[in-house]
Design a protein around this motif. Structure first.
Motif, short mmCIF file in Angstrom:
data_model
loop_
_atom_site.label_atom_id
_atom_site.label_comp_id
_atom_site.label_asym_id
_atom_site.label_seq_id
_atom_site.Cartn_x
_atom_site.Cartn_y
_atom_site.Cartn_z
N ASP A 143 87.13 80.58 45.57
CA ASP A 143 86.20 79.74 46.38
C ASP A 143 86.22 79.04 45.45
O ASP A 143 84.94 79.02 44.98
N SER A 193 85.79 75.52 46.15
CA SER A 193 85.40 74.55 47.27
C SER A 193 83.91 73.83 47.08
O SER A 193 82.47 74.56 46.73
N HIS A 242 90.40 78.88 47.98
CA HIS A 242 89.52 77.18 48.61
C HIS A 242 89.76 76.39 47.54
O HIS A 242 88.56 77.56 46.84
N ASN A 249 89.11 72.97 48.59
CA ASN A 249 88.46 71.82 49.30
C ASN A 249 87.26 71.49 48.87
O ASN A 249 86.20 71.54 48.04
N ILE A 264 96.15 82.41 52.40
CA ILE A 264 94.89 80.62 52.60
C ILE A 264 95.66 79.98 51.97
O ILE A 264 94.67 80.41 50.55
N ASP A 302 93.86 76.74 51.02
CA ASP A 302 93.35 75.17 51.27
C ASP A 302 92.65 74.21 50.08
O ASP A 302 91.80 74.34 48.86
N LYS A 322 91.90 70.95 51.52
CA LYS A 322 91.55 70.07 52.16
C LYS A 322 90.57 68.89 51.29
O LYS A 322 89.94 68.80 50.75
N GLY A 329 97.33 80.18 56.59
CA GLY A 329 96.63 79.28 56.85
C GLY A 329 96.96 78.08 55.72
O GLY A 329 96.92 78.81 54.68
N GLU A 377 96.37 74.16 54.70
CA GLU A 377 95.25 73.49 55.39
C GLU A 377 95.25 72.11 53.81
O GLU A 377 94.69 72.77 52.49
#
Length: 312
Positions: free
Chosen positions: A144, A146, A170, A172, A194, A196, A198, A219, A221
């Motif tokens: 992650d 993000s 992640h 995002n 997942i 992500d 975004k 998931g 995104e």
């Protein structure tokens, strides 16, 4: 002392010995490394004031293996630390989310080859100049980054492609640079659950065909990423998907019939695109299989047709 009392006393002593053995003791080398780490940072709120004494395994945010006494987890999320210096080669879990760091992420993090969980999210003043160090973390399951500033990381996709065990990604709100997601015919991170990305408004790509290789994905995104082109048929191969977010892009054409096989979907958001077609045909194609669907958002597209005949 009667027999019963003797037995109970012996059992109590035995349990005390067992419990004492299960409490991991801190190795001198890693205690020294943690002390040096503490001395090298600015901790204005005294969040690491518990880092005293001989057994570093009892310190806040530190967890050790009961078998080896080695530090296996360092969780400093929300600790408002301002610098990071040091590396622990046996570390498996590192959470520095919301620590409000500034400046570039030190590439020495790439030495943590056993790291399985890395969370540096939430520090908008933190930058990553390149992802070469990330490519060395081949044991990662969770990443992650993000809300970091990743605009200079032109190699982010190549680095992520070196992480075959990755399950959660992640990135995002991270200012990712323009990236051709189709630059690889296939990818190595096929265990991903997942994905992500975004709100990376500079991404500027089409949806890649390799998306169909992520068979474990639950998931997806990719909203607000300036994606263009059509939704690939390969999306329909992801039968484990529960959430799809592709809102606020420039996707065009019709919704592929293959999407009707995504029977586990709970939320499907394709709003804010340029998708076309007859909404009644689309609904009758998609909905029979999607028994768990709770949210279907197709607003702000170029769809036409009647609501009657399927909405009821």
């Amino acid at each position: 002392m009667g027999l019963v009392q003797k037995v109970l006393t012996a059992l109590a002593l035995w349990c005390l010995i067992i419990n004492t053995r299960e409490i991991a003791a801190c190795t001198a080398a890693e205690r020294g490394a943690l002390v040096a780490f503490n001395a090298s940072i600015n901790d204005p709120y005294g969040r690491l004031s518990s880092w005293r004494g001989e057994n570093c395994c009892s310190w806040s945010g530190v967890r050790c293996s009961k078998k080896t006494s080695r530090v296996i987890q360092l969780d400093l999320g929300e600790f408002a630390l301002q610098e990071f210096i040091g590396s622990f080669k046996m570390l498996r879990y590192l959470d520095l989310s919301g620590a409000h760091f500034g400046g570039p992420v030190p590439p020495q993090l790439g030495n943590l080859s056993r790291l399985q969980h890395l969370d540096l999210s939430g520090s908008q003043m933190t930058t990553v100049d390149n992802f070469h160090w990330v490519s060395k973390l081949t044991s990662l399951r969770y990443l992650d980054l993000s809300w970091l500033y990743l605009a200079a990381s032109l190699d982010w996709l190549q680095a992520v492609n070196m992480l075959p065990l990755l399950q959660v990604l992640h990135l995002n709100d991270a200012s990712l640079p323009a990236t051709n997601l189709n630059s690889f015919p296939q990818v190595n991170f096929t265990t991903l659950k997942i994905l992500d990305l975004k709100s990376n408004t500079n991404l500027n790509s089409s949806l890649p065909s390799w998306i169909g290789n992520l068979s474990s994905l639950s998931g997806l995104e990719l909203s607000s990423c300036e994606l263009s082109g059509v939704i690939p048929d390969e999306l329909g191969k992801l039968t484990s998907l529960k959430f799809v977010g592709l809102t606020d892009n420039k996707l065009e054409g019709s919704i592929p019939r293959s999407v009707s096989g995504l029977c586990n979907l709970v939320r499907l958001d394709l709003s804010g695109n340029l998708l076309s077609g007859d909404i009644s045909v689309i609904a009758k194609t998609l909905l029979p299989c999607m028994k768990q669907l709770q949210i279907l958002d197709l607003a702000a597209n170029k769809l036409k047709g009647n609501l009657s005949g399927w909405l009821e």
